[in-house]
Design an enzyme around this catalytic site. Structure first.
Site, PDB file in Angstrom:
ATOM      1  N   LYS A  41     -11.406  -4.371  17.722  1.00 18.48           N
ATOM      2  CA  LYS A  41     -10.495  -4.377  18.424  1.00 18.48           C
ATOM      3  C   LYS A  41      -9.842  -4.283  19.248  1.00 18.48           C
ATOM      4  CE  LYS A  41      -8.402  -3.338  13.582  1.00 18.48           C
ATOM      5  NZ  LYS A  41      -8.010  -3.920  13.307  1.00 18.48           N
ATOM      6  N   LYS A  70     -14.583   0.509  14.384  1.00 16.11           N
ATOM      7  CA  LYS A  70     -13.698  -0.439  14.290  1.00 16.11           C
ATOM      8  C   LYS A  70     -13.043  -0.929  15.559  1.00 16.11           C
ATOM      9  CE  LYS A  70      -8.826  -0.536  11.300  1.00 16.11           C
ATOM     10  NZ  LYS A  70      -8.349  -0.080  10.782  1.00 16.11           N
ATOM     11  N   LYS A 127       7.183 -17.144 -12.820  1.00 12.94           N
ATOM     12  CA  LYS A 127       6.401 -15.389 -12.476  1.00 12.94           C
ATOM     13  C   LYS A 127       4.944 -15.563 -13.124  1.00 12.94           C
ATOM     14  CE  LYS A 127       6.360 -10.738 -14.654  1.00 12.94           C
ATOM     15  NZ  LYS A 127       6.720 -10.023 -16.105  1.00 12.94           N
ATOM     16  N   ASN A 130       0.647  -1.410  -0.023  1.00 18.67           N
ATOM     17  CA  ASN A 130      -0.243  -0.267   0.056  1.00 18.67           C
ATOM     18  C   ASN A 130       0.870   1.027  -0.219  1.00 18.67           C
ATOM     19  OD1 ASN A 130      -0.061   0.600   2.511  1.00 18.67           O
ATOM     20  ND2 ASN A 130      -0.595  -1.137   3.348  1.00 18.67           N
TER      21      ASN A 130
END
Length: 428
Positions: free
Chosen positions: A365, A361, A307, A225
């Site tokens: 958590k 969230k 690959k 990311n």
């Protein structure tokens, strides 16, 4: 939210003092960086420093004359120069700080312009020591360094290990000018009206994660990311500069390597590696800040040697995936008594949506605090210098944190962690 303090050094008055260490050759880089950041800079050199770095060069870089010992009692000056400069500066930077100047300072000697100025100074002083390894290890020098740290207005930056000018490899290298610049901003943020710096993390240990994690698709492709690691690393450095012991577990980073100096850094790549390292380090920490952007999914059986063709790659997107373990939720389950957990949620949407998603969230958590920050606003979030959002707490409170520099935000988050620790440790 409008971005505040876009240039935290703009207009700030900084005095850079150079003493007789060969590391003085690096100081012009620091002066140049401070000027580019918008600060007003004055420079001062001791007699031995003037042999190593040109006062003319420092004057040119700072756009102002460079002061030397012979200027201290100049009849053209309306006030004693060491007093005038000490009162002018918002923060003094001694970089490098030699063994001789350290000894004068710690013993209260006023021989020379710099020594007199340091005794007259009532503002924060950043001290970046640099010297030969044997000198730094000498018991007399270590006693002086310890004495210096008892002064709440001093921000001490101990030397790093590396190749020294004497060809020795060991402790003694002055920290990188990029880290000094970071510490200058932190010092200005920390200082109270008396010039004293926060040491409220002294004796505490913080575990921080930063950066992204990387999951392999095949030998040529990765799942990653946009996280640069800036928020987590700045959180770690802010805590260290406030006295904490810091362990930093980080994936790939996109920031100056110098920002890692002084931290116990543990580089990892995948979510599995980060998970294993956190399991080893968590029990020692008073607080954990999960600023890393951990991958949500990964391939069950990534191709290791061959690959994938484009067709196979497209087919692989429809099957063979699994969720990455929830590292923050695992930390909550096994945390020791009194440990505070701060999570981060990178979200999109309007204010109400982000607060709702963030609270869902946080509840899922089980962490004490969760920083819900938008990543769909220009100039903030991933790969940016600024961040802001809403800090959600277990008591149901929501604190708005206006967009500011990530270093300033780091200090606000450290304040919030301490507030939670005080509540947790209070007798029932």
């Amino acid at each position: 939210m409008k971005i505040e303090a876009a240039r935290p050094l703009m207009g700030r008055r900084l005095l850079v003092a150079v003493t007789g260490s060969i590391a003085a050759v690096k100081t012009p880089l620091l002066v140049s960086a401070l000027i580019k950041a918008g600060a007003e800079v004055r420079c001062l050199v001791t007699p031995s420093a003037a042999r190593l770095v040109s006062p003319v060069a420092l004057a040119s870089l700072s756009r102002h004359r460079c002061y030397q010992d012979e200027d201290q009692w100049n009849s053209s000056e309306p006030r004693p120069l060491h007093v005038a400069l000490a009162e002018w500066a918002e923060l003094v930077i001694v970089a490098p700080l030699s063994a001789t100047s350290l000894a004068r300072w710690s013993h209260g000697l006023a021989e020379g312009l710099l020594a007199s100025l340091l005794l007259a100074c009532e503002r924060p002083v950043l001290a970046a020591a640099a010297m030969n390894t044997a000198m730094w290890s000498n018991p007399a020098v270590r006693r002086n360094w310890q004495e210096l740290q008892t002064d709440r207005r001093v921000l001490p930056l101990a030397p790093e290990s590396g190749l020294l000018a004497c060809d020795r490899i060991g402790d003694g290298r002055m920290v990188d000018p990029k880290l000094i610049e970071l510490a200058v901003v932190s010092g200005l943020l920390q200082a109270d009206e008396t010039g004293r710096l926060q040491r409220d993390w002294q004796g505490r240990r913080l575990l921080v994660t930063a950066g992204s994690t990387v999951e392999v698709l095949d030998p040529a492709r990765l799942l990653i990311n946009r996280s640069s690691g800036r928020m987590g690393v700045l959180l770690a450095q802010a805590a260290r500069l406030r006295g904490a012991q810091v362990d930093l577990v980080h994936g790939p980073l996109k920031l100056p390597v110098a920002w890692l100096e002084g931290l116990a850094a543990y580089p990892v790549t995948s979510a599995d590696e980060m998970q294993n390292m956190l399991a080893q380090l968590q029990s020692k920490a008073d607080a954990v800040a999960m600023a890393a952007a951990v991958a949500d999914v990964r391939r069950v059986n990534p191709a290791q040697t061959e690959k994938l063709s484009k067709d196979c790659l497209l087919q692989s997107f429809s099957q063979g995936w699994e969720q990455v373990p929830d590292l923050l939720a695992e930390l909550v389950l096994r945390r020791p008594v009194g440990q505070v957990l701060l999570g981060f949620a990178a979200l999109t949407g309007n204010e109400a949506q982000i607060q709702q998603l963030g609270e869902e969230k946080r509840l899922r958590k089980g962490c004490d605090l969760l920083m819900a920050n938008p990543i769909d606003r220009p100039g903030q979030g991933f790969e940016e210098d600024f961040n802001g959002g809403w800090l959600l707490a277990a008591d149901g409170s929501i604190r708005s944190l206006p967009v500011t520099s990530k270093l300033a935000l780091a200090h606000q988050l450290l304040d919030a962690i301490l507030e939670v620790q005080v509540v947790i440790s209070a007798p029932s």
